[in-house]
Motif scaffolding. Structure first.
Motif, PDB file in Angstrom:
ATOM      1  N   VAL A 232       0.877  -1.166   0.000  1.00  0.00           N
ATOM      2  CA  VAL A 232       0.000   0.000   0.000  1.00  0.00           C
ATOM      3  C   VAL A 232       0.917   1.219   0.000  1.00  0.00           C
ATOM      4  CG1 VAL A 232      -1.778   1.291   1.246  1.00  0.00           C
ATOM      5  CG2 VAL A 232      -1.761  -1.205   1.341  1.00  0.00           C
ATOM      6  N   CYS A 233       0.749   2.095  -0.976  1.00  0.00           N
ATOM      7  CA  CYS A 233       1.635   3.258  -1.070  1.00  0.00           C
ATOM      8  C   CYS A 233       1.463   4.133   0.173  1.00  0.00           C
ATOM      9  CB  CYS A 233       1.311   4.057  -2.328  1.00  0.00           C
ATOM     10  SG  CYS A 233       2.223   5.617  -2.395  1.00  0.00           S
ATOM     11  N   PRO A 234       2.560   4.406   0.897  1.00  0.00           N
ATOM     12  CA  PRO A 234       2.433   5.225   2.106  1.00  0.00           C
ATOM     13  C   PRO A 234       2.052   6.666   1.794  1.00  0.00           C
ATOM     14  CG  PRO A 234       4.723   4.469   1.792  1.00  0.00           C
ATOM     15  CD  PRO A 234       3.924   3.934   0.640  1.00  0.00           C
ATOM     16  N   LYS A 235       2.209   7.076   0.505  1.00  0.00           N
ATOM     17  CA  LYS A 235       1.899   8.470   0.164  1.00  0.00           C
ATOM     18  C   LYS A 235       0.457   8.624  -0.329  1.00  0.00           C
ATOM     19  CE  LYS A 235       3.847  12.549  -1.931  1.00  0.00           C
ATOM     20  NZ  LYS A 235       4.540  13.033  -3.123  1.00  0.00           N
ATOM     21  N   CYS A 236       0.073   7.868  -1.361  1.00  0.00           N
ATOM     22  CA  CYS A 236      -1.272   8.068  -1.925  1.00  0.00           C
ATOM     23  C   CYS A 236      -2.278   7.025  -1.424  1.00  0.00           C
ATOM     24  CB  CYS A 236      -1.221   8.094  -3.449  1.00  0.00           C
ATOM     25  SG  CYS A 236      -0.912   6.471  -4.188  1.00  0.00           S
ATOM     26  N   GLY A 237      -1.813   5.999  -0.719  1.00  0.00           N
ATOM     27  CA  GLY A 237      -2.726   5.032  -0.118  1.00  0.00           C
ATOM     28  C   GLY A 237      -3.279   3.989  -1.078  1.00  0.00           C
TER      29      GLY A 237
ATOM     30  N   GLN B  27       8.479   1.526  -6.015  1.00  0.00           N
ATOM     31  CA  GLN B  27       7.900   2.750  -6.595  1.00  0.00           C
ATOM     32  C   GLN B  27       6.427   2.539  -6.915  1.00  0.00           C
ATOM     33  OE1 GLN B  27      10.328   4.849  -9.423  1.00  0.00           O
ATOM     34  NE2 GLN B  27       8.521   5.665 -10.475  1.00  0.00           N
ATOM     35  N   CYS B  28       5.606   3.426  -6.356  1.00  0.00           N
ATOM     36  CA  CYS B  28       4.160   3.374  -6.573  1.00  0.00           C
ATOM     37  C   CYS B  28       3.855   3.654  -8.046  1.00  0.00           C
ATOM     38  CB  CYS B  28       3.487   4.402  -5.659  1.00  0.00           C
ATOM     39  SG  CYS B  28       1.739   4.612  -5.971  1.00  0.00           S
ATOM     40  N   LYS B  29       2.992   2.823  -8.631  1.00  0.00           N
ATOM     41  CA  LYS B  29       2.654   2.990 -10.050  1.00  0.00           C
ATOM     42  C   LYS B  29       1.704   4.168 -10.267  1.00  0.00           C
ATOM     43  CE  LYS B  29       3.149  -1.861 -11.306  1.00  0.00           C
ATOM     44  NZ  LYS B  29       2.449  -3.149 -11.356  1.00  0.00           N
ATOM     45  N   HIS B  30       1.132   4.670  -9.186  1.00  0.00           N
ATOM     46  CA  HIS B  30       0.137   5.729  -9.329  1.00  0.00           C
ATOM     47  C   HIS B  30       0.709   7.119  -9.088  1.00  0.00           C
ATOM     48  CE1 HIS B  30      -3.153   2.833  -9.712  1.00  0.00           C
ATOM     49  NE2 HIS B  30      -2.324   2.084  -8.989  1.00  0.00           N
ATOM     50  N   CYS B  31       1.542   7.256  -8.046  1.00  0.00           N
ATOM     51  CA  CYS B  31       2.068   8.601  -7.754  1.00  0.00           C
ATOM     52  C   CYS B  31       3.591   8.661  -7.851  1.00  0.00           C
ATOM     53  CB  CYS B  31       1.593   9.074  -6.379  1.00  0.00           C
ATOM     54  SG  CYS B  31       2.445   8.267  -5.006  1.00  0.00           S
ATOM     55  N   ASN B  32       4.205   7.545  -8.230  1.00  0.00           N
ATOM     56  CA  ASN B  32       5.678   7.455  -8.380  1.00  0.00           C
ATOM     57  C   ASN B  32       6.463   7.610  -7.077  1.00  0.00           C
ATOM     58  OD1 ASN B  32       5.544   6.952 -11.124  1.00  0.00           O
ATOM     59  ND2 ASN B  32       5.557   9.139 -11.640  1.00  0.00           N
ATOM     60  N   HIS B  33       5.779   7.637  -5.934  1.00  0.00           N
ATOM     61  CA  HIS B  33       6.483   7.721  -4.655  1.00  0.00           C
ATOM     62  C   HIS B  33       7.356   6.480  -4.481  1.00  0.00           C
ATOM     63  CE1 HIS B  33       7.297   8.404  -0.429  1.00  0.00           C
ATOM     64  NE2 HIS B  33       6.829   7.200  -0.142  1.00  0.00           N
ATOM     65  N   GLN B  34       8.577   6.710  -3.998  1.00  0.00           N
ATOM     66  CA  GLN B  34       9.475   5.581  -3.777  1.00  0.00           C
ATOM     67  C   GLN B  34       9.509   5.241  -2.283  1.00  0.00           C
ATOM     68  OE1 GLN B  34      13.139   6.806  -5.679  1.00  0.00           O
ATOM     69  NE2 GLN B  34      12.382   6.124  -7.681  1.00  0.00           N
TER      70      GLN B  34
HETATM   71 ZN   LIG Z   1       1.378   6.283  -4.414  1.00  0.00          ZN
END
Ligand SMILES: [Zn+2]
Length: 302
Positions: free
Chosen positions: A36-41, A56-63
């Motif tokens: 679960v992306c810690p940035k965009c959830g 790396q999140c596929k939705h917001c690119n957060h690493q």
């Molecule tokens: Zn994300």
């Protein structure tokens, strides 16, 4: 309660003997079901940047990393060494000094010292979430060498520590709390009780007047003049615990100053409070280290 077997060093090495195993363990703690992306959830399989151990999140690119937000955040020390450090500090009742960590892990003293304090802080934060309840015995004790220039008398020569232990109806200890106090007076007693003991609990103490405030604070307070001959059981368990704390402080951490005394006391309480779950101590401490809020090194100094 039956004592469970602790994790042997061999078992530890089988489960966490490589960097990859430790990394995977942290990943499983953080994302037990799926990433679960810690940035965009958003819950979605991430791109795995293997070379940098990032996801790396596929939705917001957060690493995201497995260590972000843990006591291991931005560490240059391998996870394998961290795990071994946590193992050594959680298993041994006598604790593990920075000097020993330095030697066992083959790291610089400074690194070992910072690591041990971060683990200790995570232990303290975990215990801070719990309150004592039911019947609680309270007392104060004095630690360390006399301070230069201090006045003589109760509470002025050494560092004071206030203790509380919850007791069951068979006279066995449950959990303990301890706090370093600048002075020992009614306010200290009142603050300790409000912070660590459930409202309305029964508190037993010696006859010292500073404990009288507990009735005003809504506790069922029972005072009894300390008399080791007439009433040998009164506060006996707590006094044994206090001497164990003193042995721990003097034995493992010789010449400890006041600055970090609370952290070492927290470490003792943490292990004591989990003495019936020794087999789970390592896992619980890893979890504490992952859940604890990160803090920079400067907070540890001074
Ligand atoms: Zn994300």
């Amino acid at each position: 309660m039956a004592q469970q077997k602790t994790m042997s060093l061999l078992e530890f090495m089988e489960r966490f003997g490589t960097e990859e195993l430790c990394h995977q363990h942290l990943y499983d703690i953080r994302w037990p079901e799926r990433f679960v992306c810690p940035k965009c959830g958003v819950a979605d399989e991430p791109f795995n940047i293997k070379s940098r151990k990032l996801y790396q999140c596929k939705h917001c690119n957060h690493q995201a990393s497995v260590t972000a937000g843990t006591v291991m955040d931005k560490t240059k020390t391998s996870l394998h060494k961290w795990f071994l450090g946590i193992y050594l500090m959680s298993q041994d009742k006598r604790g593990c000094s920075a000097k020993r960590l330095q030697r066992e892990l083959g790291i610089a003293y400074d690194t070992a010292w910072t690591m041990s304090h971060k683990i200790r802080k995570a232990m303290g934060e975990k215990d801070a979430a719990y309150l004592l309840g039911g019947t609680v015995d309270m007392d104060e004790a004095f630690f360390g060498a006399a301070r230069v220039g201090s006045k003589r008398g109760r509470g002025t020569e050494k560092t004071a520590i206030v203790f509380g232990v919850s007791m069951n109806n068979k006279g066995k200890p449950g959990f303990i709390k301890a706090k370093v106090a600048p002075t020992v007076d009614s306010d200290t007693v009142s603050d300790f009780a409000k912070e660590y003991i459930e409202a309305g609990s029964r508190i037993r103490s010696d006859g010292l007047t500073i404990y009288r405030i507990l009735s005003k604070d809504g506790y069922a307070h029972e005072a009894q003049v300390f008399d080791p001959i007439g009433s040998p059981e009164h506060l006996k368990i707590l006094h044994i615990i206090i001497s164990n704390v003193k042995a721990f402080i003097n034995g493992t951490y010789h010449g400890l100053g006041d600055t970090h005394l609370q952290a070492f006391i927290d470490e003792f309480c943490y292990r004591f409070n989990r003495r019936f779950w020794e087999s789970q101590l390592f896992n619980r401490t890893i979890n504490a280290c992952v859940g604890a809020t990160p803090f920079p090194r400067y907070e540890l100094i001074g």
